[in-house]
Design a protein around this motif. Structure first.
Motif, PDB file in Angstrom:
ATOM      1  N   SER A 305       0.676  -1.238   0.031  1.00 16.35           N
ATOM      2  CA  SER A 305       0.001  -0.022   0.004  1.00 16.35           C
ATOM      3  C   SER A 305       1.012   1.068  -0.081  1.00 16.35           C
ATOM      4  O   SER A 305       2.011   1.416   0.392  1.00 16.35           O
ATOM      5  N   SER A 307       0.187   5.645   0.087  1.00 17.93           N
ATOM      6  CA  SER A 307      -0.726   6.762   0.213  1.00 17.93           C
ATOM      7  C   SER A 307       0.141   8.302  -0.078  1.00 17.93           C
ATOM      8  O   SER A 307       1.504   8.185   0.289  1.00 17.93           O
ATOM      9  N   ARG A 323      -4.903   7.544  -1.425  1.00 20.98           N
ATOM     10  CA  ARG A 323      -4.303   6.242  -1.328  1.00 20.98           C
ATOM     11  C   ARG A 323      -4.067   5.825  -2.788  1.00 20.98           C
ATOM     12  O   ARG A 323      -5.343   5.357  -3.301  1.00 20.98           O
ATOM     13  N   SER A 326      -3.448   0.137  -2.859  1.00 24.03           N
ATOM     14  CA  SER A 326      -3.815  -0.293  -1.475  1.00 24.03           C
ATOM     15  C   SER A 326      -4.093  -1.538  -1.582  1.00 24.03           C
ATOM     16  O   SER A 326      -4.611  -2.561  -2.336  1.00 24.03           O
TER      17      SER A 326
END
Length: 613
Positions: A305, A307, A323, A326
């Protein structure tokens, strides 16, 4: 009925140190009101020069040496070729009667001015409209081309917009004065398939509403088959075939057009069938160390992930967290090709940067087998990290922007070897081998990037990526900026190199036909998540996720028997909340991947996940 634009025996030449160089040779064609003429050909065939001559914006080194460009205007014909390029009459025609959409909206829009200022400028110059009136008409034009928030767009800068919205802003600017002729120079080249389909549908709708003529410059025969009324084919500055679209595409008469059609990747290609480039580039791959593929995966991505925090528009507003990727997991077996597909903004490039360790994931792991087993690239330090940099290489989307214009090809190819301690004599020999390997003359090592065509520059980028004998190549849209014949050369070259050197490929693209030709396995990304993954043959035979089906439906086929359904191409396909059950996802819901047949997994929502449990 007389045509809106009639070009007769147009010739254009460039002044060079070696004398005059002819680029257009007696071109004649007509564009009728309310119809779209597609001007087709490879890079360098004279398409853009034709458009520049019509608008009288040719480079200083170019000149019209013969012929006429007749524009119908109020019952009379104006010979544009006889007008001074910077005269008052020509300046009045630009914008009011003639307008142009350029190929790359980011470089065509000023980064220092808002979208509202740039679109309204044409109104204020040509009509003397006040700022208030110009803003009102600009907002109306932005709404007409499909901007989600036209009022806010007035104060938005180009860098704040996606590629598709920037192109819509260019269309709004071109059409603000409702011109009679719109010249669209490769208007969708750098856009993903769904955005491209939306732009093409927009052009068709605006043409129906205004009755304008469109001169569409393109090398994509899929676009020609779906939007053009007439076709004109250019080859080295000469018109070689012209006529109504249905006649030209169903019964191509000239061998050049037939060759162009054979060079296009198709979904119905037989296993092992190769693309047929117009000019085959002979690559000489010398005997060299071939990587033995590991027994298992060479690359494994586990739950990654990432962001990003975006600055707020106002000082008192909270920053926005986006994000980009993910909980993504991927597997790439050694010696194979994994295709990563999705629209712009889906997270493909961010994921590829994490594979390269150019970005660190917020969570999850990226594992790579350098020959001693899988290891987490985030834990690599010192010599191990230095070796990893050589074993995983990236080929960028834009070959010109990724090559230093101040360095010769020899310097470009030798630089990575110098950094990694290869001795000088071996570097020079290796550079010559690399040039031959990608089908270029080693004698050209002393030349600079500007002296090569787009396809040759991409070959140089591939040669640079191979300089350190890598095991994995990450290919980020490697052919999206190239015309179809050069695209075929590059794709065939990549296949040959993979076979000869034992390479593994992670290819990132929005062109599903390219992915179908290159990949063994495919993963589809949307909004930072993998929504479907399967072997290539399985995915294209039985796409299960609505987003995958929407991507496939948006691909313009070069065949007239498979027309694009413009009504079905909307932005809803990338909205998880609008997906039908069992794929619908609530806001912030992750869902789960579920296997529907061996090797074929698709993302479903929480309700279906609970049913399966």
């Amino acid at each position: 009925m007389s045509p809106l634009l009639s070009i007769r025996d147009l010739s254009v030449a460039f002044r060079t140190d070696a004398g005059r160089f002819e680029v257009l040779h007696g071109l004649s064609l007509d564009v009728a009101s309310g119809r779209t003429l597609a001007l087709v050909g490879e890079s360098g065939s004279g398409k853009s020069v034709t458009a520049q001559a019509i608008l009288r914006i040719l480079p200083r080194a170019a000149m019209i040496t013969g012929g006429r460009i007749l524009l119908a205007d109020g019952g009379q014909q104006i010979d544009i070729a006889a007008l001074p390029a910077d005269g008052a009459v020509m300046s009045a025609l630009r914008g009011q009667r003639l307008a142009m959409i350029f190929q790359e909206p980011m470089t065509s829009l000023s980064p220092l001015h808002t979208i509202g200022d740039q679109i309204g400028e044409a109104l204020r110059i040509h009509t003397g409209a006040s700022r208030r009136d110009a803003d009102a008409q600009t907002q109306e034009a932005l709404a007409r081309v499909g901007f989600p928030d036209p009022a806010r767009a007035l104060s938005t800068y180009p860098f704040e917009l996606s590629g598709g919205l920037r192109q819509r802003a260019m269309i709004a600017m071109a059409l603000i004065l409702r011109p009679a002729l719109l010249i669209a120079d490769e208007p969708t080249t750098a856009l993903d398939v769904t955005t491209q389909a939306q732009i093409l549908a927009l052009l068709r709708r605006l043409q129906d509403e205004t009755g304008m003529a469109i001169l569409l410059i393109t090398h994509d025969l899929g676009i020609v088959a779906n939007i053009a009324h007439d076709v004109a084919v250019l080859y080295r500055g000469r018109l070689v075939e012209a006529g109504p679209r249905d006649v030209v595409l169903r019964r191509p008469g000239h061998p050049y057009l037939r060759a162009l059609m054979r060079a296009v990747p198709r979904f119905d290609m037989a296993p092992g069938e190769r693309l047929m480039p117009i000019r085959a580039a002979q690559a000489d791959i010398p005997p060299m160390a071939r990587h033995e593929a590991p027994a298992g995966d060479i690359l494994r991505v586990e739950g990654v992930s990432r962001s990003f925090t975006l600055r707020a528009g106002r000082l008192w507003a909270k920053p926005r967290i986006v994000r980009a990727v993910s909980d993504v997991s991927l597997r790439l077996a050694g010696g194979r090709t994994l295709g990563l597909v999705g629209e712009s903004g889906s997270g493909k490039t961010t994921l590829s940067k994490m594979v390269m360790r150019a970005l660190a994931p917020d969570s999850g792991r990226v594992l790579f087998d350098s020959g001693a087993g899988l290891a987490d690239v985030r834990d690599l330090q010192g010599p191990a990290l230095f070796d990893f940099r050589g074993l995983v290489q990236l080929v960028f989307q834009d070959p010109y922007a990724s090559l230093d214009p101040r360095m010769s090809v020899r310097q470009i190819l030798c630089e990575p070897m110098e950094i990694h301690g290869v001795e000088p004599r071996a570097r020079t020999e290796r550079a010559r081998d690399l040039m031959a390997m990608v089908g270029l003359d080693p004698a050209a090592l002393a030349r600079y990037p500007h002296a090569f065509s787009g396809g040759q520059r991409q070959r140089i980028c591939i040669a640079r990526a191979l300089a350190l004998n890598p095991r994995l190549l990450v290919l980020d849209e490697p052919v999206s900026a190239l015309d179809v014949s050069v695209q075929a050369q590059i794709l065939n070259l990549l296949k040959d190199l993979q076979e000869a050197l034992g390479l593994s490929y992670l290819i990132v693209s929005h062109n599903l036909a390219v992915i179908d030709y290159m990949a063994d396995d495919i993963s589809v990304m949307c909004r930072g998540r993998i929504v479907e993954e399967a072997p290539r043959a399985v995915l294209f035979r039985n796409p299960a996720h609505p987003y995958t089906r929407a991507l496939l439906a948006a691909v313009p086929h070069p065949s007239l028997d498979h027309p694009l359904d413009f009504a079905a191409v909307t932005g809803e396909a990338s909205d998880p909340g609008r997906w039908p059950e069992p794929h619908c996802l609530a806001p912030d819901e992750a869902g789960a991947m579920r296997e529907i047949e061996p090797g074929h997994r698709v993302r479903v929502g929480a309700a279906r996940t609970r049913e399966a449990a």
